[in-house]
Design a protein around this motif. Structure first.
Motif, PDB file in Angstrom:
ATOM      1  N   LEU A  58      53.596  47.701  34.912  1.00 36.88           N
ATOM      2  CA  LEU A  58      52.771  48.141  35.776  1.00 36.88           C
ATOM      3  C   LEU A  58      52.375  49.599  35.059  1.00 36.88           C
ATOM      4  O   LEU A  58      53.753  50.292  34.188  1.00 36.88           O
ATOM      5  N   GLY A  59      51.453  50.264  35.011  1.00 34.02           N
ATOM      6  CA  GLY A  59      51.605  51.421  34.384  1.00 34.02           C
ATOM      7  C   GLY A  59      49.905  51.963  35.115  1.00 34.02           C
ATOM      8  O   GLY A  59      49.342  51.309  35.312  1.00 34.02           O
ATOM      9  N   LYS A  60      49.565  52.878  34.529  1.00 31.91           N
ATOM     10  CA  LYS A  60      48.364  53.924  34.583  1.00 31.91           C
ATOM     11  C   LYS A  60      47.514  53.142  34.241  1.00 31.91           C
ATOM     12  O   LYS A  60      47.654  52.486  33.114  1.00 31.91           O
ATOM     13  N   ASP A  61      46.488  52.250  35.177  1.00 30.70           N
ATOM     14  CA  ASP A  61      45.239  51.690  34.538  1.00 30.70           C
ATOM     15  C   ASP A  61      45.775  49.992  34.695  1.00 30.70           C
ATOM     16  O   ASP A  61      44.993  49.602  33.313  1.00 30.70           O
ATOM     17  N   SER A  62      45.916  50.001  35.262  1.00 27.56           N
ATOM     18  CA  SER A  62      46.874  47.840  34.825  1.00 27.56           C
ATOM     19  C   SER A  62      45.690  47.263  35.427  1.00 27.56           C
ATOM     20  O   SER A  62      45.497  48.109  37.043  1.00 27.56           O
ATOM     21  N   THR A  63      45.566  46.003  35.317  1.00 26.95           N
ATOM     22  CA  THR A  63      44.629  45.791  36.526  1.00 26.95           C
ATOM     23  C   THR A  63      44.950  43.670  36.878  1.00 26.95           C
ATOM     24  O   THR A  63      45.930  43.556  35.894  1.00 26.95           O
ATOM     25  N   PHE A  64      44.986  43.857  38.074  1.00 25.70           N
ATOM     26  CA  PHE A  64      45.245  42.257  38.034  1.00 25.70           C
ATOM     27  C   PHE A  64      44.015  41.527  38.231  1.00 25.70           C
ATOM     28  O   PHE A  64      42.919  42.366  38.000  1.00 25.70           O
ATOM     29  N   ASP A  65      44.798  40.140  37.626  1.00 28.78           N
ATOM     30  CA  ASP A  65      42.999  39.213  37.429  1.00 28.78           C
ATOM     31  C   ASP A  65      43.756  38.129  38.021  1.00 28.78           C
ATOM     32  O   ASP A  65      44.227  37.162  37.954  1.00 28.78           O
ATOM     33  N   ALA A  66      42.288  37.688  39.042  1.00 30.70           N
ATOM     34  CA  ALA A  66      42.660  36.066  39.435  1.00 30.70           C
ATOM     35  C   ALA A  66      41.159  35.461  39.993  1.00 30.70           C
ATOM     36  O   ALA A  66      40.205  36.370  39.870  1.00 30.70           O
ATOM     37  N   PRO A  67      41.196  34.042  39.561  1.00 33.10           N
ATOM     38  CA  PRO A  67      39.941  33.460  39.866  1.00 33.10           C
ATOM     39  C   PRO A  67      39.895  34.040  41.948  1.00 33.10           C
ATOM     40  O   PRO A  67      40.144  32.898  42.457  1.00 33.10           O
ATOM     41  N   VAL A  68      39.228  35.059  42.028  1.00 37.73           N
ATOM     42  CA  VAL A  68      39.407  35.382  43.561  1.00 37.73           C
ATOM     43  C   VAL A  68      38.014  34.370  44.371  1.00 37.73           C
ATOM     44  O   VAL A  68      36.775  34.204  44.195  1.00 37.73           O
ATOM     45  N   GLU A  69      38.036  33.586  45.369  1.00 32.44           N
ATOM     46  CA  GLU A  69      37.399  33.131  46.570  1.00 32.44           C
ATOM     47  C   GLU A  69      37.081  33.829  47.590  1.00 32.44           C
ATOM     48  O   GLU A  69      36.233  34.354  47.259  1.00 32.44           O
ATOM     49  N   THR A  70      38.000  34.291  47.944  1.00 27.35           N
ATOM     50  CA  THR A  70      37.701  35.490  49.152  1.00 27.35           C
ATOM     51  C   THR A  70      39.150  36.312  49.122  1.00 27.35           C
ATOM     52  O   THR A  70      40.059  36.081  49.214  1.00 27.35           O
ATOM     53  N   LEU A  71      39.180  37.268  49.491  1.00 26.32           N
ATOM     54  CA  LEU A  71      40.360  38.911  49.483  1.00 26.32           C
ATOM     55  C   LEU A  71      40.006  39.620  50.658  1.00 26.32           C
ATOM     56  O   LEU A  71      38.606  39.758  50.675  1.00 26.32           O
ATOM     57  N   GLU A 104      41.606  51.334  50.198  1.00 24.56           N
ATOM     58  CA  GLU A 104      41.735  50.917  48.195  1.00 24.56           C
ATOM     59  C   GLU A 104      40.608  50.184  48.535  1.00 24.56           C
ATOM     60  O   GLU A 104      41.469  49.727  47.271  1.00 24.56           O
ATOM     61  N   ILE A 105      40.578  48.948  48.989  1.00 20.27           N
ATOM     62  CA  ILE A 105      39.425  47.835  48.547  1.00 20.27           C
ATOM     63  C   ILE A 105      38.379  48.101  47.343  1.00 20.27           C
ATOM     64  O   ILE A 105      38.098  47.682  47.036  1.00 20.27           O
ATOM     65  N   GLU A 106      38.017  48.941  47.144  1.00 21.25           N
ATOM     66  CA  GLU A 106      37.324  49.398  45.916  1.00 21.25           C
ATOM     67  C   GLU A 106      37.833  48.871  44.509  1.00 21.25           C
ATOM     68  O   GLU A 106      36.949  48.595  43.627  1.00 21.25           O
ATOM     69  N   THR A 107      39.423  49.186  44.812  1.00 26.57           N
ATOM     70  CA  THR A 107      39.946  48.953  43.737  1.00 26.57           C
ATOM     71  C   THR A 107      41.137  48.523  43.708  1.00 26.57           C
ATOM     72  O   THR A 107      42.636  48.810  43.168  1.00 26.57           O
ATOM     73  N   TRP A 108      41.498  47.930  44.592  1.00 25.86           N
ATOM     74  CA  TRP A 108      42.203  46.682  44.954  1.00 25.86           C
ATOM     75  C   TRP A 108      42.924  46.027  43.939  1.00 25.86           C
ATOM     76  O   TRP A 108      43.942  45.738  43.783  1.00 25.86           O
ATOM     77  N   ASN A 109      42.030  45.861  42.401  1.00 30.48           N
ATOM     78  CA  ASN A 109      42.659  45.143  41.558  1.00 30.48           C
ATOM     79  C   ASN A 109      43.180  46.287  40.940  1.00 30.48           C
ATOM     80  O   ASN A 109      43.432  45.493  39.507  1.00 30.48           O
ATOM     81  N   GLN A 110      42.905  47.232  40.905  1.00 27.56           N
ATOM     82  CA  GLN A 110      43.165  48.523  40.135  1.00 27.56           C
ATOM     83  C   GLN A 110      44.685  48.594  40.454  1.00 27.56           C
ATOM     84  O   GLN A 110      44.956  49.370  41.306  1.00 27.56           O
ATOM     85  N   PHE A 111      45.107  49.496  38.870  1.00 25.42           N
ATOM     86  CA  PHE A 111      46.934  50.375  40.039  1.00 25.42           C
ATOM     87  C   PHE A 111      47.022  51.326  39.033  1.00 25.42           C
ATOM     88  O   PHE A 111      46.318  52.228  37.988  1.00 25.42           O
ATOM     89  N   GLY A 112      47.117  53.009  39.673  1.00 19.78           N
ATOM     90  CA  GLY A 112      47.971  54.217  38.416  1.00 19.78           C
ATOM     91  C   GLY A 112      48.995  54.547  39.126  1.00 19.78           C
ATOM     92  O   GLY A 112      49.378  53.490  38.570  1.00 19.78           O
ATOM     93  N   GLU A 113      48.902  55.680  37.969  1.00 26.03           N
ATOM     94  CA  GLU A 113      50.690  56.075  37.710  1.00 26.03           C
ATOM     95  C   GLU A 113      51.415  55.807  39.323  1.00 26.03           C
ATOM     96  O   GLU A 113      51.388  55.989  40.099  1.00 26.03           O
TER      97      GLU A 113
END
Length: 392
Positions: A223-236, A246-255
């Motif tokens: 986990l760190g700046k610009d880490s990302t989460f990836d999953a086969p999302v049907e609905t979130l 933060e819904i526009e960047t829900w799968n992105q992480f900051g420092e």
């Protein structure tokens, strides 16, 4: 050839020292056709950890510290030179006797929370709930993480290189419930993955209902700046209005950010024909990551926890497959998100943890997730979803 070695239960603690047992039947080097695998057994000494039982398994690739005293949680996981856990402000592991689960606030569970993998349940697994008079009905995340194993053993198979650490916990209350959780934590010599094979049995003669959530917690350096989460999302959907910011960047992480307040997102993931799905947190350079694969048959819901607070405050992301969303139990029951379990019935739950320490493994997992996602677009709600969040 499969051999089983039993040991009597004992209890189990961190930044204090571990006293490893030289005479325990659980301490051994196991030679298999796939390579050596080491198991050793001990207890923490000193501080709030004093007496906490610990089992270390070293596959030659992955090393895990399991806490039988704390519901068979996995306290630490290291693989390929990477620590996949997180640094909680809690100086754990904390002996359950020091965790005030039934503190009137319902938040006492947080005084012992610092594991890499911890189970939440079994009667309830979500937010604390009080009755109209303010009396605590269900504490945060339930009791199972603070119940000690009543039995502990290892099984191994020399041909396949498989080793399992097996513990059983009983969550019970006279007139109300008796759940037995039998947990097998499986390793293979020379392999990085860790498998959680859990079975929950209702041992009373009357029907019951249960919930279970796997709180899998990853910190720096994955986990760190610009880490990302990836999953086969049907609905979130965001859990609340705060997460919706933060819904526009829900799968992105900051420092790490001092004062950051956690965000939580609820999801349903797509699965393959075998009802298996996968999700992954990957580092910014895609050279390391932590993925999970699990069956949506028993765990149909998923929770993403973003807590990019300062390192000292608990910089962590949570990947959480679950039977339900972690609202209070009454709301989840009204939505049909508790598991009914008949007298003598057993419910099974399966989760595989994939620690990845090279870009090839991360790329392979990303392709698996892309296949699971398919061509159908994901639905990402801008605001909390009715029926998923109380009051939405």
């Amino acid at each position: 050839m499969s051999t089983k070695i039993e040991s009597a239960y004992v209890s189990a603690s961190p930044e204090a020292n571990i006293r490893w047992s030289k005479n325990s039947s659980l301490t051994r080097q196991i030679e298999t056709r796939q390579g050596m695998i080491g198991v050793r057994h001990g207890r923490f000494v000193g501080g709030l950890a004093d007496g906490v039982e610990v089992v270390e398994v070293d596959t030659g690739v992955t090393t895990a510290l399991i806490l039988p005293s704390r519901g068979m949680s996995i306290w630490r996981l290291e693989s390929g030179g990477i620590d996949f856990g997180w640094k909680s402000p809690i100086a754990g592991p904390v002996h359950p006797s020091h965790v005030p689960i039934f503190d009137p606030s319902g938040l006492g569970w947080l005084e012992g929370f610092d594991e890499f993998v911890v189970r939440c349940g079994l009667e309830s697994n979500g937010a604390p709930e009080h009755d109209d008079s303010g009396r605590l009905l269900y504490p945060l995340h339930g009791r199972i993480a603070n119940l000690p194993a009543t039995s502990l053993s290892i099984e191994y198979n020399e041909a396949s290189g498989r080793v399992e650490v097996i513990g059983e916990m009983i969550e019970s209350r006279l007139f109300f419930k008796r759940f037995r959780l039998k947990s097998r934590i499986r390793f293979h010599a020379g392999q990085p993955d860790v498998e959680l094979l859990d079975d929950v049995t209702n041992e009373l003669t009357s029907p019951a209902s249960m919930q279970l959530l796997y709180h899998i917690n990853v910190g720096s350096p994955v986990l760190g700046k610009d880490s990302t989460f990836d999953a086969p999302v049907e609905t979130l959907a965001p859990k609340d209005a705060h997460a919706a910011e933060e819904i526009e960047t829900w799968n992105q992480f900051g420092e790490p950010e001092s004062g950051y307040a956690e965000r939580v997102y609820f999801a349903k993931l797509r699965a393959n024909e075998h009802n298996l799905t996968s999700a992954m947190l990957s580092a910014a350079d895609k050279a390391s990551g932590l993925a999970i694969t699990y069956s949506v048959t028993g765990l149909p819901r998923f929770v993403l926890w973003k807590n990019t607070a300062a390192l000292e405050d608990g910089y962590v992301a949570g990947l959480e497959p679950s039977t339900n969303y972690p609202n209070n139990r009454t709301f989840e029951a009204e939505q049909g998100r508790v598991l009914d379990i008949d007298p003598g019935e057993t419910k099974s739950f399966r989760v595989t943890i994939h620690p990845m320490s090279d870009s090839e493994a991360v790329s392979k997992m990303a392709k698996r997730i892309a296949t699971l996602r398919g061509d159908e677009p994901s639905t990402v709600e801008k605001m909390p979803k009715p029926g998923w969040t109380r009051g939405a």
